[in-house]
Scaffold this motif. Structure first.
Motif, PDB file in Angstrom:
ATOM      1  N   ARG A 173       0.656  -6.863  -9.718  1.00 47.06           N
ATOM      2  CA  ARG A 173      -0.159  -7.107  -8.519  1.00 47.06           C
ATOM      3  C   ARG A 173       0.047  -8.533  -8.004  1.00 47.06           C
ATOM      4  NH1 ARG A 173      -4.016  -4.200 -11.589  1.00 47.06           N
ATOM      5  NH2 ARG A 173      -5.294  -6.057 -11.957  1.00 47.06           N
ATOM      6  N   GLN A 174       0.227  -9.479  -8.908  1.00 49.75           N
ATOM      7  CA  GLN A 174       0.507 -10.849  -8.495  1.00 49.75           C
ATOM      8  C   GLN A 174       1.837 -10.939  -7.753  1.00 49.75           C
ATOM      9  OE1 GLN A 174      -1.271 -13.874  -8.794  1.00 49.75           O
ATOM     10  NE2 GLN A 174      -2.943 -12.444  -9.167  1.00 49.75           N
ATOM     11  N   LYS A 175       2.834 -10.236  -8.261  1.00 50.88           N
ATOM     12  CA  LYS A 175       4.139 -10.242  -7.590  1.00 50.88           C
ATOM     13  C   LYS A 175       4.033  -9.592  -6.215  1.00 50.88           C
ATOM     14  CE  LYS A 175       7.036 -10.269 -11.765  1.00 50.88           C
ATOM     15  NZ  LYS A 175       7.574 -11.627 -11.525  1.00 50.88           N
ATOM     16  N   MET A 176       3.332  -8.475  -6.123  1.00 46.68           N
ATOM     17  CA  MET A 176       3.174  -7.811  -4.831  1.00 46.68           C
ATOM     18  C   MET A 176       2.406  -8.698  -3.852  1.00 46.68           C
ATOM     19  SD  MET A 176       4.862  -5.017  -4.647  1.00 46.68           S
ATOM     20  CE  MET A 176       4.295  -4.890  -2.957  1.00 46.68           C
ATOM     21  N   ALA A 177       1.417  -9.417  -4.344  1.00 45.14           N
ATOM     22  CA  ALA A 177       0.648 -10.324  -3.476  1.00 45.14           C
ATOM     23  C   ALA A 177       1.563 -11.395  -2.884  1.00 45.14           C
ATOM     24  CB  ALA A 177      -0.487 -10.974  -4.271  1.00 45.14           C
ATOM     25  N   ILE A 213       1.469  -0.764 -11.002  1.00 47.61           N
ATOM     26  CA  ILE A 213       0.494  -1.476 -10.170  1.00 47.61           C
ATOM     27  C   ILE A 213      -0.800  -1.762 -10.931  1.00 47.61           C
ATOM     28  CG2 ILE A 213      -0.708   0.503  -9.152  1.00 47.61           C
ATOM     29  CD1 ILE A 213       0.570  -2.620  -7.261  1.00 47.61           C
ATOM     30  N   ASP A 214      -1.025  -1.066 -12.016  1.00 51.64           N
ATOM     31  CA  ASP A 214      -2.226  -1.314 -12.831  1.00 51.64           C
ATOM     32  C   ASP A 214      -2.071  -2.545 -13.715  1.00 51.64           C
ATOM     33  OD1 ASP A 214      -3.562   0.910 -11.784  1.00 51.64           O
ATOM     34  OD2 ASP A 214      -2.570   2.253 -13.199  1.00 51.64           O
ATOM     35  N   GLN A 215      -0.869  -3.123 -13.735  1.00 49.79           N
ATOM     36  CA  GLN A 215      -0.636  -4.340 -14.502  1.00 49.79           C
ATOM     37  C   GLN A 215      -0.907  -5.568 -13.605  1.00 49.79           C
ATOM     38  OE1 GLN A 215      -0.022  -4.267 -17.626  1.00 49.79           O
ATOM     39  NE2 GLN A 215       1.033  -2.354 -18.113  1.00 49.79           N
ATOM     40  N   PRO A 216      -1.784  -6.486 -14.011  1.00 50.69           N
ATOM     41  CA  PRO A 216      -2.094  -7.659 -13.170  1.00 50.69           C
ATOM     42  C   PRO A 216      -0.863  -8.454 -12.747  1.00 50.69           C
ATOM     43  CG  PRO A 216      -3.660  -7.503 -14.975  1.00 50.69           C
ATOM     44  CD  PRO A 216      -2.607  -6.464 -15.241  1.00 50.69           C
ATOM     45  N   PHE A 231       6.447  -1.544  -3.428  1.00 49.88           N
ATOM     46  CA  PHE A 231       5.049  -1.107  -3.481  1.00 49.88           C
ATOM     47  C   PHE A 231       4.980   0.370  -3.896  1.00 49.88           C
ATOM     48  CE2 PHE A 231       0.831  -2.172  -1.095  1.00 49.88           C
ATOM     49  CZ  PHE A 231       0.125  -1.889  -2.247  1.00 49.88           C
ATOM     50  N   ALA A 281       5.875   0.658  -7.566  1.00 51.65           N
ATOM     51  CA  ALA A 281       4.799   0.176  -8.433  1.00 51.65           C
ATOM     52  C   ALA A 281       3.656   1.183  -8.522  1.00 51.65           C
ATOM     53  CB  ALA A 281       4.274  -1.165  -7.920  1.00 51.65           C
ATOM     54  N   MET A 282       3.451   1.950  -7.467  1.00 50.38           N
ATOM     55  CA  MET A 282       2.381   2.947  -7.454  1.00 50.38           C
ATOM     56  C   MET A 282       2.760   4.213  -8.223  1.00 50.38           C
ATOM     57  SD  MET A 282      -0.334   1.823  -5.837  1.00 50.38           S
ATOM     58  CE  MET A 282      -1.218   3.274  -5.262  1.00 50.38           C
TER      59      MET A 282
END
Length: 520
Positions: free
Chosen positions: A406-410, A400-403, A386, A389-390
């Motif tokens: 964000r899907q992987k982090m979710a 983190i601005d790449q969708p 995390f 990514a930030m």
């Protein structure tokens, strides 16, 4: 650090090889004396001489590096707020979302109280003072933890706490030992032990962490629960204080999860005073340096009713050889050979030919501990992914601005929180069931949790590796925790019973409780 402040113009004036300042996160560093020692040389630093190097620094280095060279910090940029370095405290509760169990980040929980908070801080302080400074060196060099470090853990109550709640805590406190955070023996529960495993994982040195008593945590309980009083009183205090070390020796080259079919033998001597043990045990964590081995041997016929658990002391005929595994030799993983080893009959744990019962009773706590370590490691690598990514920028924007990121982090966060919640529920049940009931009623759920969390860990390792990219296949630097996790992720899936055995056991246990008259 000096409270002196500088303007950007002040810093910009120091922009040569022989006089170089730069700014990182609002702090001003004079790195003139460091330039010639930088691995990248002067050429790597000159583009940032007299400028703000924050993004470039955090794109290549962890905050620990900045902490290491704090002596070059000479002041602060005018108007700058507290920097990451000012706020850096590895013993404090993490502020990154989902980097801690939610109860420690301010959300209500029915499981934790003030004693758990105090205990968490006490363990974290011990870790940072005694373990963290040497963890990476021992992990990399493959050195096993020294006897003195075990004794330090014993005096701090860390070793006793690895065993969970029980009368042994009062025994060590009676010797003048103070448990971490000042927790009283009667307050201590399995959530305190859960916190201990979580905090130890944060060493980011899996082999070294395993070397700090994983074998002890599963090797001493059979002595505490099944040894005759004289043997227990002789062995347990020395081991809990770190003066002696112990390992659990069950797996063999011929039998891993198939405990009922082990072939190491223990035959009664003619005078009936000893069991003469012959055979080999393999993949024994802490076995390389153990003084005692809680060992399962065949004393009767075939199958589970023909095995006995013995406490074998390192003596003539016992040989240990290191085994090279995916994590550091610091764990002391060993091949243990027994050749005509004479074991007094008084060293039987439980009853002769009923050793399988001892093994099964011990498995629940072992598997719970493995689940705790696996999920804690998932959270640790999630936290770093995390953060990366930030702060990492590629193609003109943060990861983190790449969708897709964000899907992987979710997915990573969901898997971690889901498994931790189930672990907390089982831990609560462990606190509120009698020992015998806990062994019977939680064997199935624990087997299924172990299956689920190790499957989840594999997915988390994959997603985190993709987020870190090339750094996730490099053993040092920004992605080292992701690399460690991916390299060692299968340990939890194999040790203490393989995933396939766990899945099958969980459902078989459920079928035993299935109501006879249940129909669609």
């Amino acid at each position: 650090m000096s409270a002196k402040t500088f303007t950007e113009a002040d810093v910009a004036a120091h922009n040569t090889e022989t006089d170089m300042w730069l700014i990182i996160d609002g702090d001003v560093f004079d790195i003139t004396k460091f330039v010639k020692f930088h691995p990248g040389g002067v050429a790597a630093l000159m583009p940032f001489a007299g400028k703000d190097a924050t993004d470039a620094f955090y794109g290549l280095h962890r905050i620990e590096v900045l902490k290491k060279y704090d002596r070059f910090r000479i002041g602060k940029l005018e108007g700058a707020k507290d920097s990451c370095l000012d706020l850096y405290d590895p013993t404090s509760v993490g502020l990154v979302p989902y980097s801690e169990p939610c109860s420690f980040q301010g959300l209500p929980s029915p499981y934790y109280n003030k004693s758990h908070e105090a205990f968490r801080l006490g363990v974290a302080q011990f870790r940072e003072k005694h373990l963290k400074p040497i963890a990476e060196m021992y992990e990399t060099a493959g050195k096993v933890p020294p006897q003195e470090l075990y004794e330090t853990m014993g005096k701090a109550g860390i070793l006793a706490c690895k065993l969970g709640p029980g009368p042994w805590l009062a025994e060590v406190v009676g010797q003048g030992i103070k448990l971490p955070g000042g927790v009283k023996p009667e307050e201590f529960d399995y959530f305190h032990e859960l916190i201990l495993h979580d905090q130890m994982i944060r060493l980011s040195a899996p082999g070294f962490a395993a070397g700090l008593g994983d074998g002890y945590a599963i090797g001493l309980p059979p002595v505490l629960h099944f040894a005759k009083k004289a043997l227990r009183d002789e062995v347990a205090p020395q081991v809990m204080m770190g003066k002696k070390r112990i390992a659990l020796a069950i797996s063999e080259p011929q039998a891993g999860s198939d405990v009922a079919n082990i072939v190491t033998t223990g035959k009664k001597s003619k005078d009936g005073k000893f069991f003469v043990v012959n055979g080999t045990k393999k993949w024994i964590t802490n076995g390389l340096f153990a003084d005692y081995f809680a060992t399962v041997v065949r004393t009767g016929g075939k199958g589970m009713m023909g095995v006995t658990m013995l406490l074998i002391e390192r003596s003539e005929g016992v040989k240990t050889t290191p085994i090279s595994t995916a994590y550091s030799p610091s764990a002391g993983t060993a091949l243990v050979e027994f050749h005509n080893v004479k074991v007094p009959v008084e060293n039987v744990l439980g009853r002769v030919n009923q050793g399988f019962r001892c093994v099964m009773y011990n498995f629940n706590h072992e598997r719970w501990m493995i689940c705790a370590q696996v999920i804690a490691a998932m959270r640790a690598v999630q936290d770093e992914a995390f953060k990366w990514a930030m702060q990492r920028k590629a193609f003109g924007k943060r990861l983190i601005d790449q969708p897709v990121i964000r899907q992987k982090m979710a997915r990573i966060v969901s898997l971690t929180e889901m498994n931790w919640s189930w672990l907390e529920l089982i831990t609560y049940q462990m606190n509120n069931l009698k020992f015998d009931d806990m062994m019977k009623k939680l064997a199935g759920p624990l087997a299924l949790l172990k299956y689920q969390c190790t499957r989840s860990a594999l997915q988390v390792a994959d997603d985190c590796s993709q987020i870190f990219g090339g750094r996730a296949i490099t053993r040092t630097g920004m992605g080292k925790t992701a690399e460690q996790f991916a390299r060692t992720v299968k340990f939890g899936a194999i040790l203490g019973g393989s995933e396939e055995i766990m899945a099958d056991l969980g459902i078989r246990m459920a079928t035993r409780e299935f109501p006879k008259h249940a129909r669609l």
